[in-house]
Design a protein around this motif. Structure first.
Motif, PDB file in Angstrom:
ATOM      1  N   GLU A   1       0.722  -1.432  -0.004  1.00 15.73           N
ATOM      2  CA  GLU A   1       0.014  -0.249  -0.065  1.00 15.73           C
ATOM      3  C   GLU A   1       0.965   1.087   0.080  1.00 15.73           C
ATOM      4  OE1 GLU A   1      -2.349  -0.099   3.576  1.00 15.73           O
ATOM      5  OE2 GLU A   1      -3.341   1.954   2.732  1.00 15.73           O
ATOM      6  N   ILE A   2       0.586   2.192  -0.732  1.00 21.48           N
ATOM      7  CA  ILE A   2       1.495   3.415  -0.751  1.00 21.48           C
ATOM      8  C   ILE A   2       0.437   4.701  -0.859  1.00 21.48           C
ATOM      9  CG2 ILE A   2       2.972   4.971  -2.206  1.00 21.48           C
ATOM     10  CD1 ILE A   2       4.087   2.420  -3.469  1.00 21.48           C
ATOM     11  N   THR A   3       0.682   5.250  -0.035  1.00 23.28           N
ATOM     12  CA  THR A   3      -0.185   6.550   0.501  1.00 23.28           C
ATOM     13  C   THR A   3       0.723   7.894   0.355  1.00 23.28           C
ATOM     14  OG1 THR A   3      -1.116   5.393   2.112  1.00 23.28           O
ATOM     15  CG2 THR A   3      -1.994   7.492   2.130  1.00 23.28           C
ATOM     16  N   ASN A   4       0.050   8.799  -0.633  1.00 28.75           N
ATOM     17  CA  ASN A   4       0.865  10.140  -0.775  1.00 28.75           C
ATOM     18  C   ASN A   4       0.118  10.879   0.363  1.00 28.75           C
ATOM     19  OD1 ASN A   4       1.602  12.474  -1.520  1.00 28.75           O
ATOM     20  ND2 ASN A   4       1.326  12.177  -3.779  1.00 28.75           N
ATOM     21  N   LEU A   5       1.040  11.160   1.279  1.00 31.40           N
ATOM     22  CA  LEU A   5       0.394  12.031   2.584  1.00 31.40           C
ATOM     23  C   LEU A   5       0.003  13.262   2.270  1.00 31.40           C
ATOM     24  CD1 LEU A   5       2.787  10.509   5.083  1.00 31.40           C
ATOM     25  CD2 LEU A   5       0.403   9.999   4.954  1.00 31.40           C
ATOM     26  N   ASN A   6       0.605  14.018   1.420  1.00 28.44           N
ATOM     27  CA  ASN A   6       0.296  15.385   0.752  1.00 28.44           C
ATOM     28  C   ASN A   6       0.707  15.904  -0.294  1.00 28.44           C
ATOM     29  OD1 ASN A   6      -0.147  18.010   1.321  1.00 28.44           O
ATOM     30  ND2 ASN A   6       1.082  18.360   3.072  1.00 28.44           N
ATOM     31  N   PRO A   7      -0.273  15.708  -1.428  1.00 33.31           N
ATOM     32  CA  PRO A   7       0.408  15.986  -2.776  1.00 33.31           C
ATOM     33  C   PRO A   7       1.063  17.353  -2.908  1.00 33.31           C
ATOM     34  CG  PRO A   7      -1.605  15.106  -2.678  1.00 33.31           C
ATOM     35  CD  PRO A   7      -1.292  15.290  -1.327  1.00 33.31           C
TER      36      PRO A   7
END
Ligand code: AMO
Length: 432
Positions: free
Chosen positions: A96-102
């Motif tokens: 799982e990969i989450t972009n925390l703050n584009p």
């Protein structure tokens, strides 16, 4: 410590964790898409790890999500897998990969250093500059210096004190002060904790130290000067300048040794070779004769220029104490030498061609102090609280101050002192 966003720092992952699921968070240092495989190099404060998204191994949606710009801040949950071909010997297969703050703004320069950035651009964007490992190395070294200074002082039974930054009068000479409005009065930002550390000694504290910001309104615009610096000061009761010099030498040796032990990787990254240093001691008069024999023309009563300091360090020793300067070039509180009235019991420490510390035995006799204040063109009335204190039982005493940024600069082998202040204040820089 585990947090919501991280089970492990990148630098703490080892190949024997093969098969374990971890959560790592940080910045996208590099990203490469070569068709069927996407690589992300994820960087946190401990290092860099490879995240590898291979078609057929990793779910298509995850591979699609691996397309953010460099320097995006992401969280990755994934499985550690040994891989002899990757630099660290292992990589992470993402679950799982989450972009925390584009990202909303472009990066002002390349964090990887592939394209060198101008120092002003880096300082204008210090929060980005800190993402460069070289920059954090400087501040890791600085942190060791601060801790080493504090630990050495505590071990020697010094007490840490705080001194005011808002003051009524100059301490190091009349001109280089920042004036501020203080209700109905005029006040200044302190140039040094000098008078207050002395008052603590008169108060019987006997050994005090402090780490304080000080402000110098010097108009110099050089690679050695800042307008706000951090001083590491010590003051010793019942002591003369030679006692203070001994303490300074021990402290500096201790700092060198602690940095060599704790910051090996940082020193290497900065290309700094910190070696054990012999600290020699010469008088100002001896320094004059060395300088004149080396081709400089310098007379008694002149202060040293940077070129003089460089020559002395290369001819005598890389770390050097020069002592007993003429009273005319030193601050008013410096004690005249008993045997030679032309000079006072003052000293500087030079390191690799730069003054990093200065100190002195102080005048503790009130009449002598008043005379010296006048001789230095200052008004004794502005120092009444200070002068009067010496009439109420002051011991002989001495001390010194080490400039944190200059010491960091020389230890870390950097060219410009601005690199060694997190948010430097110079002639033109007040932001960020
Ligand atoms: P001095 O003024 O020499 O002495 O300051 C002590 C040390 O502080 C550093 N320093 C500076 N570094 C960068 N930019 C500047 N503008 C700057 N000014 C000073 C230097 C210097 O050696 N009260 C005395 C010390 C004492 O006698 O105890 C004092 O402040 O490294």
């Amino acid at each position: 410590m585990k947090t919501l966003y991280r089970t492990d720092y990148v630098g703490d992952i080892t190949p024997d964790m093969d098969g374990q699921t971890v959560v790592v968070s940080g910045w996208v240092h590099e990203i490469r898409n070569i068709g069927k495989i996407v690589f992300i190099l994820l960087r946190d404060r401990t290092g860099i790890i490879q995240i590898i998204g291979k078609e057929g191994v990793v779910n298509d949606d995850i591979i699609k999500s691996m397309s953010m710009p460099k320097e995006s801040v992401i969280m990755v949950r994934g499985v550690i897998k040994k891989n002899q071909e990757s630099k660290s010997g292992f990589e992470i297969i993402p679950l799982e990969i989450t972009n925390l703050n584009p990202l909303e703004l472009m990066m002002p320069f390349e964090v990887t250093g592939k394209v060198p950035a101008d120092i002003d651009v880096r300082l204008d964007n210090r929060h980005i500059d800190l993402r460069r490992l070289e920059t954090t190395s400087i501040f890791k070294i600085q942190s060791t210096i601060l801790n080493s200074f504090r630990n050495t002082m505590l071990k020697e039974k010094f007490t840490e004190i705080r001194t005011p930054s808002l003051v009524e009068a100059a301490t190091e000479g009349g001109s280089d002060l920042f004036e501020v409005e203080y209700f109905e009065k005029k006040a200044f930002l302190a140039q040094s904790p000098q008078l207050y550390k002395q008052l603590s000694i008169i108060g019987g504290m006997d050994r005090v130290f402090m780490i304080v910001p000080v402000f110098r309104a010097e108009k110099h615009n050089t690679i050695y000067h800042l307008n706000e610096i951090t001083q590491m000061d010590a003051e010793i009761g019942f002591a003369d300048h030679n006692d203070a010099i001994r303490m300074l030498k021990n402290t500096v040796k201790r700092i060198f040794s602690d940095v060599a032990t704790n910051n090996n990787a940082d020193l290497k990254r900065l290309n700094s070779r910190l070696k054990e240093e012999k600290i020699k001691e010469i008088t100002y008069k001896k320094a004059l004769s060395i300088l004149n024999s080396e081709g400089h023309e310098i007379e008694f009563g002149q202060d040293f220029s940077r070129e003089h300091e460089e020559t002395l360090c290369s001819v005598v020793s890389n770390v050097l104490i020069v002592k007993e300067f003429p009273s005319s070039v030193r601050a008013f509180y410096s004690m005249p030498n008993e045997k030679d009235k032309q000079v006072c019991n003052s000293f500087d420490m030079l390191y690799n061609g730069l003054e990093i510390s200065s100190g002195a035995q102080r005048i503790h006799i009130p009449s002598m102090l008043i005379q010296s204040i006048k001789e230095h063109g200052l008004n004794p009335e502005n120092f009444d609280f200070y002068v009067n204190a010496f009439k109420q039982g002051s011991p002989p005493h001495a001390g010194w101050s080490l400039g944190l940024e200059r010491l960091t600069m020389k230890i870390a082998n950097v060219h410009n002192i601005r690199e060694c202040s997190l948010f430097p204040r110079d002639r033109v820089r007040l932001k960020p």
